[in-house]
Design a protein around this motif. Structure first.
Motif, PDB file in Angstrom:
ATOM      1  N   PRO A 175       4.045  -6.844   7.408  1.00  0.00           N
ATOM      2  CA  PRO A 175       4.999  -6.469   6.358  1.00  0.00           C
ATOM      3  C   PRO A 175       4.604  -6.894   4.946  1.00  0.00           C
ATOM      4  O   PRO A 175       5.142  -6.345   3.974  1.00  0.00           O
ATOM      5  CB  PRO A 175       6.292  -7.164   6.804  1.00  0.00           C
ATOM      6  CG  PRO A 175       6.178  -7.216   8.293  1.00  0.00           C
ATOM      7  CD  PRO A 175       4.713  -7.512   8.540  1.00  0.00           C
ATOM      8  N   TRP A 176       3.671  -7.831   4.820  1.00  0.00           N
ATOM      9  CA  TRP A 176       3.269  -8.286   3.487  1.00  0.00           C
ATOM     10  C   TRP A 176       1.897  -7.771   3.067  1.00  0.00           C
ATOM     11  O   TRP A 176       1.271  -8.299   2.172  1.00  0.00           O
ATOM     12  CB  TRP A 176       3.344  -9.816   3.431  1.00  0.00           C
ATOM     13  CG  TRP A 176       4.777 -10.261   3.435  1.00  0.00           C
ATOM     14  CD1 TRP A 176       5.597 -10.436   2.345  1.00  0.00           C
ATOM     15  CD2 TRP A 176       5.583 -10.547   4.587  1.00  0.00           C
ATOM     16  NE1 TRP A 176       6.855 -10.794   2.748  1.00  0.00           N
ATOM     17  CE2 TRP A 176       6.884 -10.874   4.112  1.00  0.00           C
ATOM     18  CE3 TRP A 176       5.350 -10.539   5.958  1.00  0.00           C
ATOM     19  CZ2 TRP A 176       7.928 -11.201   4.979  1.00  0.00           C
ATOM     20  CZ3 TRP A 176       6.391 -10.858   6.817  1.00  0.00           C
ATOM     21  CH2 TRP A 176       7.653 -11.188   6.326  1.00  0.00           C
ATOM     22  N   LEU A 177       1.446  -6.730   3.750  1.00  0.00           N
ATOM     23  CA  LEU A 177       0.207  -6.063   3.351  1.00  0.00           C
ATOM     24  C   LEU A 177       0.383  -4.559   3.532  1.00  0.00           C
ATOM     25  O   LEU A 177       0.261  -4.029   4.637  1.00  0.00           O
ATOM     26  CB  LEU A 177      -0.985  -6.564   4.173  1.00  0.00           C
ATOM     27  CG  LEU A 177      -2.339  -5.948   3.770  1.00  0.00           C
ATOM     28  CD1 LEU A 177      -2.608  -6.101   2.271  1.00  0.00           C
ATOM     29  CD2 LEU A 177      -3.477  -6.566   4.568  1.00  0.00           C
ATOM     30  N   ASP A 178       0.692  -3.896   2.452  1.00  0.00           N
ATOM     31  CA  ASP A 178       1.000  -2.469   2.476  1.00  0.00           C
ATOM     32  C   ASP A 178      -0.273  -1.621   2.427  1.00  0.00           C
ATOM     33  O   ASP A 178      -0.860  -1.425   1.362  1.00  0.00           O
ATOM     34  CB  ASP A 178       1.918  -2.129   1.296  1.00  0.00           C
ATOM     35  CG  ASP A 178       2.333  -0.667   1.302  1.00  0.00           C
ATOM     36  OD1 ASP A 178       2.004   0.038   2.264  1.00  0.00           O
ATOM     37  OD2 ASP A 178       2.991  -0.231   0.339  1.00  0.00           O
ATOM     38  N   HIS A 179      -0.654  -1.146   3.582  1.00  0.00           N
ATOM     39  CA  HIS A 179      -1.778  -0.205   3.682  1.00  0.00           C
ATOM     40  C   HIS A 179      -1.238   1.164   4.110  1.00  0.00           C
ATOM     41  O   HIS A 179      -1.886   1.896   4.860  1.00  0.00           O
ATOM     42  CB  HIS A 179      -2.803  -0.685   4.717  1.00  0.00           C
ATOM     43  CG  HIS A 179      -3.860  -1.592   4.180  1.00  0.00           C
ATOM     44  ND1 HIS A 179      -4.497  -1.382   2.968  1.00  0.00           N
ATOM     45  CD2 HIS A 179      -4.422  -2.726   4.700  1.00  0.00           C
ATOM     46  CE1 HIS A 179      -5.400  -2.339   2.770  1.00  0.00           C
ATOM     47  NE2 HIS A 179      -5.370  -3.170   3.791  1.00  0.00           N
ATOM     48  N   SER A 180      -0.038   1.507   3.634  1.00  0.00           N
ATOM     49  CA  SER A 180       0.607   2.737   4.093  1.00  0.00           C
ATOM     50  C   SER A 180      -0.198   3.976   3.743  1.00  0.00           C
ATOM     51  O   SER A 180      -0.140   4.981   4.464  1.00  0.00           O
ATOM     52  CB  SER A 180       2.018   2.842   3.504  1.00  0.00           C
ATOM     53  OG  SER A 180       1.995   2.747   2.093  1.00  0.00           O
ATOM     54  N   ASP A 181      -0.968   3.911   2.647  1.00  0.00           N
ATOM     55  CA  ASP A 181      -1.781   5.080   2.285  1.00  0.00           C
ATOM     56  C   ASP A 181      -2.875   5.319   3.325  1.00  0.00           C
ATOM     57  O   ASP A 181      -3.082   6.452   3.785  1.00  0.00           O
ATOM     58  CB  ASP A 181      -2.391   4.894   0.893  1.00  0.00           C
ATOM     59  CG  ASP A 181      -3.194   3.607   0.733  1.00  0.00           C
ATOM     60  OD1 ASP A 181      -3.023   2.680   1.555  1.00  0.00           O
ATOM     61  OD2 ASP A 181      -3.992   3.521  -0.226  1.00  0.00           O
ATOM     62  N   ILE A 182      -3.559   4.250   3.721  1.00  0.00           N
ATOM     63  CA  ILE A 182      -4.628   4.369   4.713  1.00  0.00           C
ATOM     64  C   ILE A 182      -4.052   4.711   6.087  1.00  0.00           C
ATOM     65  O   ILE A 182      -4.566   5.603   6.788  1.00  0.00           O
ATOM     66  CB  ILE A 182      -5.446   3.071   4.788  1.00  0.00           C
ATOM     67  CG1 ILE A 182      -6.167   2.810   3.456  1.00  0.00           C
ATOM     68  CG2 ILE A 182      -6.444   3.123   5.931  1.00  0.00           C
ATOM     69  CD1 ILE A 182      -6.903   1.490   3.391  1.00  0.00           C
ATOM     70  N   ALA A 183      -2.980   4.027   6.477  1.00  0.00           N
ATOM     71  CA  ALA A 183      -2.360   4.297   7.776  1.00  0.00           C
ATOM     72  C   ALA A 183      -1.879   5.746   7.845  1.00  0.00           C
ATOM     73  O   ALA A 183      -2.050   6.423   8.865  1.00  0.00           O
ATOM     74  CB  ALA A 183      -1.201   3.341   8.017  1.00  0.00           C
TER      75      ALA A 183
END
Length: 282
Positions: A175-183
């Motif tokens: 939750p404290w590392l937003d890699h939503s673009d890559i995911a």
């Protein structure tokens, strides 16, 4: 989908094989204790072991698998090609060493550990993985720590005759590392996303929001973080050397975080606890 998962659930990979929905990580587990720790994880019910050449404990993983009463086909074993073995020839040599060290006829998954070395080395390593996959030494292949620009470079190479398929991508995710673009890039293409360090190396377990959510469900902060990962559609790879915690990390399939709690864990923060090669522009 995540709410229907069980400890025995698997995801279908683009390669046609299956990967267990949760795995056991062995990063920073000493070579001298890896055999014992992995045997404990197998005893609890883990059937997915995530190793790497850089960890120095492939031998222990292989020893644990061979010492168990389980058939090799029941266990999903991963390793990774390190930065020091990038390039076609070096990667072929690394695969051969890893097969010997782990005392196994094949790996279920081999990833390129990080996108270092430049384009020629990255694509050379991929070519070696594709050839090893065709030879039956690897069942599925993928990458780790790639940025979107690295992923697009590889996808273009594949589409232009390079061969293979990116079955799995692995990143530090919590939750404290937003890699939503890559995911998101991966999930749109059917690539399974694995979450290493899903517990942020324990650095966030004292966060008040985890305590509050954990109290609501009668679960520990670690279990909340692992459950978040599952509900995000990731394959979490929690690591522990302690039998009690290994069992606790597996006990995350009897509850579901509601939408409100998932939203509370959408912190938008970008705070890696480990390396972050995704930003390497080479």
């Amino acid at each position: 989908m995540a709410s229907k998962l069980t400890f025995e659930s698997k995801h279908k990979l683009l390669s046609g094989h299956e990967i267990p929905a949760i795995g056991f990580g062995v990063y920073m587990i000493s070579p001298s204790t890896t055999d014992k720790v992995v045997q404990e994880a197998l005893k609890v019910g883990f059937r997915h072991v995530d190793s790497a050449i850089m960890y120095g404990n492939e031998k222990g993983c292989g020893a644990a698998l061979n010492a168990s009463s389980l058939d090799r086909s029941e266990i999903f074993l991963t390793t990774k090609i390190p930065p020091g073995s990038m390039g076609y020839k070096s990667t072929k040599q690394a695969i051969a060493r890893s097969l010997k060290d782990a005392n196994t006829e094949y790996f279920d998954l081999i990833l390129i550990h990080a996108p270092y070395g430049g384009q020629e080395s990255r694509l050379g390593s991929w070519k070696a993985l594709v050839e090893a996959q065709s030879a039956g030494q690897i069942r599925s292949i993928g990458v780790s720590n790639y940025g979107i620009h690295h992923l697009e470079e590889l996808q273009s190479y594949i589409e232009n005759g390079g061969g293979g398929e990116i079955s799995v991508g692995q990143w530090e995710l919590h939750p404290w590392l937003d890699h939503s673009d890559i995911a998101g890039w991966c999930q749109e293409r059917g690539i399974i996303v694995e979450a290493y360090s899903p517990l942020a190396h324990g650095e966030r377990l004292d966060e008040p929001v985890l305590a509050a959510i954990g109290k609501k469900y009668g679960k520990s902060p670690a279990q909340v973080m692992i459950r978040w990962s599952l509900q995000m559609g990731f394959v979490p790879l929690p690591k522990s050397k302690t039998p009690r915690r290994i069992a606790e990390n597996a006990d995350v399939f009897d509850f579901e975080l509601d939408e409100e709690d998932m939203a509370r864990l959408d912190t938008g923060e970008y705070a890696p606890t480990d390396w972050d090669p995704t930003v390497d522009m080479d």
